[in-house]
Each structure stands twice: as C-alpha cells, then as structure tokens.
Design a protein around this motif. Structure first.
Motif, PDB file in Angstrom:
ATOM      1  N   UNK A  21     -23.834  13.713  21.196  1.00  0.00           N
ATOM      2  CA  UNK A  21     -23.399  12.698  22.145  1.00  0.00           C
ATOM      3  C   UNK A  21     -21.906  12.827  22.417  1.00  0.00           C
ATOM      4  N   UNK A  22     -21.505  12.409  23.587  1.00  0.00           N
ATOM      5  CA  UNK A  22     -20.107  12.256  23.970  1.00  0.00           C
ATOM      6  C   UNK A  22     -19.923  10.806  24.375  1.00  0.00           C
ATOM      7  N   UNK A  23     -18.681  10.289  24.242  1.00  0.00           N
ATOM      8  CA  UNK A  23     -18.360   8.935  24.670  1.00  0.00           C
ATOM      9  C   UNK A  23     -17.259   9.038  25.710  1.00  0.00           C
ATOM     10  N   UNK A  24     -17.429   8.369  26.849  1.00  0.00           N
ATOM     11  CA  UNK A  24     -16.452   8.395  27.925  1.00  0.00           C
ATOM     12  C   UNK A  24     -16.475   7.060  28.650  1.00  0.00           C
ATOM     13  N   UNK A  25     -15.625   6.927  29.658  1.00  0.00           N
ATOM     14  CA  UNK A  25     -15.592   5.728  30.491  1.00  0.00           C
ATOM     15  C   UNK A  25     -15.929   6.135  31.913  1.00  0.00           C
ATOM     16  N   UNK A  26     -16.519   5.216  32.673  1.00  0.00           N
ATOM     17  CA  UNK A  26     -16.824   5.503  34.064  1.00  0.00           C
ATOM     18  C   UNK A  26     -16.479   4.310  34.926  1.00  0.00           C
ATOM     19  N   UNK A  27     -16.270   4.564  36.208  1.00  0.00           N
ATOM     20  CA  UNK A  27     -15.981   3.518  37.167  1.00  0.00           C
ATOM     21  C   UNK A  27     -17.291   3.093  37.818  1.00  0.00           C
ATOM     22  N   UNK A  31     -19.484   5.083  40.703  1.00  0.00           N
ATOM     23  CA  UNK A  31     -20.696   5.686  40.142  1.00  0.00           C
ATOM     24  C   UNK A  31     -21.636   4.609  39.621  1.00  0.00           C
ATOM     25  N   UNK A  32     -22.343   3.899  40.505  1.00  0.00           N
ATOM     26  CA  UNK A  32     -23.233   2.834  40.025  1.00  0.00           C
ATOM     27  C   UNK A  32     -24.483   3.380  39.337  1.00  0.00           C
ATOM     28  N   UNK A  33     -24.892   4.621  39.657  1.00  0.00           N
ATOM     29  CA  UNK A  33     -26.067   5.212  39.024  1.00  0.00           C
ATOM     30  C   UNK A  33     -25.689   5.809  37.671  1.00  0.00           C
ATOM     31  N   UNK A  34     -26.708   6.318  36.979  1.00  0.00           N
ATOM     32  CA  UNK A  34     -26.434   6.933  35.684  1.00  0.00           C
ATOM     33  C   UNK A  34     -25.620   8.212  35.851  1.00  0.00           C
ATOM     34  N   UNK A  35     -24.642   8.363  34.996  1.00  0.00           N
ATOM     35  CA  UNK A  35     -23.728   9.494  35.053  1.00  0.00           C
ATOM     36  C   UNK A  35     -24.365  10.712  34.405  1.00  0.00           C
ATOM     37  N   UNK A  36     -24.229  11.882  35.044  1.00  0.00           N
ATOM     38  CA  UNK A  36     -24.690  13.147  34.477  1.00  0.00           C
ATOM     39  C   UNK A  36     -23.538  14.130  34.568  1.00  0.00           C
ATOM     40  N   UNK A  37     -23.077  14.624  33.403  1.00  0.00           N
ATOM     41  CA  UNK A  37     -21.989  15.597  33.347  1.00  0.00           C
ATOM     42  C   UNK A  37     -22.452  16.831  32.591  1.00  0.00           C
ATOM     43  N   UNK A  38     -21.993  17.999  33.008  1.00  0.00           N
ATOM     44  CA  UNK A  38     -22.329  19.247  32.332  1.00  0.00           C
ATOM     45  C   UNK A  38     -21.240  19.519  31.310  1.00  0.00           C
ATOM     46  N   UNK A  51     -26.701  13.176  29.948  1.00  0.00           N
ATOM     47  CA  UNK A  51     -27.086  12.033  30.762  1.00  0.00           C
ATOM     48  C   UNK A  51     -26.632  10.745  30.082  1.00  0.00           C
ATOM     49  N   UNK A  52     -26.249   9.783  30.898  1.00  0.00           N
ATOM     50  CA  UNK A  52     -25.792   8.488  30.393  1.00  0.00           C
ATOM     51  C   UNK A  52     -26.927   7.719  29.735  1.00  0.00           C
TER      52      UNK A  52
END
Length: 54
Positions: A21-27, A31-38, A51-52
């Motif tokens: 897992x990673x922990x981050x912050x989002x706006x 980004x109202x939908x679930x965040x997906x980062x590679x 995936x969030x």
C-alpha cells in the motif's frame, strides 16, 4: 492549520494482489472518482496500477 475534507488522505492498494500500500492525499474537487496511479510494487518487482481504497 487544520486539515480539511477537500484534500483527504487516501490509501492506494496494489492491483497485483501483493498487499503493498501507499498513502497519499488527493483533491476531491479535481478527482471525485477513485484514484488510480501507476507506482512501483517492490514485492512484484515492477510498476503496477494502485487503486484507491475506501
């Protein structure tokens, strides 16, 4: 300064099924939908989508 609900802390979980897992912050406004980062998964040894979780 207090933390607000516009930029909450979110947990990103690996889609490779390794449990990393990673922990981050989002706006939430941008980004109202679930965040997906590679990002890099050290257990899998490669970059995979994270995936969030809620």
């Amino acid at each position: 300064m207090a933390r607000n609900e516009v930029r909450p802390v979110v947990t990103l979980k690996s889609t490779a099924g390794t449990g990393v897992t990673y922990v981050t912050r989002k706006n939430r406004r941008n980004d109202p939908d679930r965040l997906v980062l590679r990002k890099y998964d050290p257990v899998a040894g490669t970059h995979v989508p994270f995936r969030e979780e809620r």
